[in-house]
Write a protein that holds these residues in place. Structure first.
Motif, PDB file in Angstrom:
ATOM      1  N   GLU A  35       2.118  14.811   8.097  1.00 29.49           N
ATOM      2  CA  GLU A  35       2.194  16.099   8.783  1.00 29.49           C
ATOM      3  C   GLU A  35       1.024  16.267   9.748  1.00 29.49           C
ATOM      4  O   GLU A  35       1.204  16.731  10.884  1.00 29.49           O
ATOM      5  N   SER A  52       9.783  21.154   7.306  1.00 30.09           N
ATOM      6  CA  SER A  52       8.912  20.363   8.168  1.00 30.09           C
ATOM      7  C   SER A  52       9.576  20.085   9.508  1.00 30.09           C
ATOM      8  O   SER A  52      10.795  19.913   9.589  1.00 30.09           O
ATOM      9  N   GLN A  94      -0.238  22.659   3.902  1.00 31.31           N
ATOM     10  CA  GLN A  94       0.730  23.525   3.234  1.00 31.31           C
ATOM     11  C   GLN A  94       2.104  22.861   3.167  1.00 31.31           C
ATOM     12  O   GLN A  94       2.781  22.904   2.128  1.00 31.31           O
ATOM     13  N   VAL A  95       2.516  22.221   4.254  1.00 28.82           N
ATOM     14  CA  VAL A  95       3.817  21.541   4.262  1.00 28.82           C
ATOM     15  C   VAL A  95       3.783  20.327   3.340  1.00 28.82           C
ATOM     16  O   VAL A  95       4.691  20.115   2.528  1.00 28.82           O
ATOM     17  N   ARG A  98      -4.806  24.864   6.224  1.00 35.29           N
ATOM     18  CA  ARG A  98      -4.248  24.004   7.270  1.00 35.29           C
ATOM     19  C   ARG A  98      -2.721  23.948   7.140  1.00 35.29           C
ATOM     20  O   ARG A  98      -2.198  23.624   6.061  1.00 35.29           O
ATOM     21  N   PRO A  99      -1.979  24.221   8.209  1.00 34.84           N
ATOM     22  CA  PRO A  99      -0.513  24.196   8.122  1.00 34.84           C
ATOM     23  C   PRO A  99       0.044  22.862   7.630  1.00 34.84           C
ATOM     24  O   PRO A  99       0.997  22.840   6.837  1.00 34.84           O
TER      25      PRO A  99
END
Length: 218
Positions: A20, A208, A196-197, A192-193
């Motif tokens: 990611e 995603s 999280q994903v 942080r995005p």
């Protein structure tokens, strides 16, 4: 394209987080270790130690097992999160090895003896809890000097975060009261995005832009 063979464990979340962060397309293949799917012959061909995670890089027709090796490979492929300059690079690898050799095994043993051992063994629980506390102290000292384990955010942080973030859950039952810099580090990474994903991999809420879940085989 990366094929990621993984499950919802701290080790299994590491490469999903990195993929990611790198914005690298990947397909997720569930290997349910609660059903012993890691022992299937087709997975053994990818991961000789019968452990998740593992990847196959379809661009290079290359399989990689062991989470630390996977993180190094993907960071090099993506050209991010592992410095090129020698001193900074070895510092990131040092802290990655700290996670591989100490944080993962010791946190894992504490979780096992707290939750899965047939009998509650106070000696084992105390032994591993003391070692986990010691490791948190090592991190606390380092993070008092630097924002992230190796200075800048790197694969060392990505490897370590899934384990440390589990410390304050009922699974391990610890607190960060004595480790304010560890708590600050956990909060920064959790925001942080990409993290999280990646932490949500194989959960019903997983969503995603870069990863898709392969359909289960009939």
């Amino acid at each position: 394209m990366i094929d990621l063979y993984t499950f919802t464990t701290p080790n299994g979340r590491k490469p999903a987080i990195l993929l990611e962060e790198l914005e690298m397309p990947y397909t997720i293949h569930s290997v349910d270790i609660t059903k012993n799917e890691q022992f299937a012959p087709e997975f053994l061909a990818i991961s000789p130690n019968n452990k998740i995670p593992a990847i196959v890089d379809r661009d290079n027709d290359l399989a990689v097992f062991e989470s630390g090796a996977i993180l190094i490979y993907l960071a090099e492929k993506g050209g991010q999160l592992l410095p090129i300059e020698t001193a900074a690079r070895i510092k990131a690898i040092e802290w990655l090895m700290f996670q591989m050799a100490s944080v993962g095994p010791m946190f894992g043993q504490l979780g096992h003896f707290r939750n899965f051992a047939p009998d509650q063994l106070p000696y084992a629980i105390n032994r591993y809890e003391k070692e986990v506390q010691r490791l948190l102290g090592v991190m606390e000292s380092q993070l008092a000097k630097t924002p992230y384990l190796a200075g800048d955010y790197s694969i060392a942080d990505i490897a370590t975060y899934p384990w440390v973030s589990a410390a304050t859950t009922p699974y391990m039952g610890l607190t960060f009261d004595e480790f304010p810099n560890v708590q600050r580090w956990v909060n920064a990474i959790a925001a942080r995005p990409a993290v999280q994903v990646g932490m949500d991999v194989l959960q019903p809420t997983f969503k995603s832009q870069f990863g898709t879940v392969a359909e289960a085989k009939a």
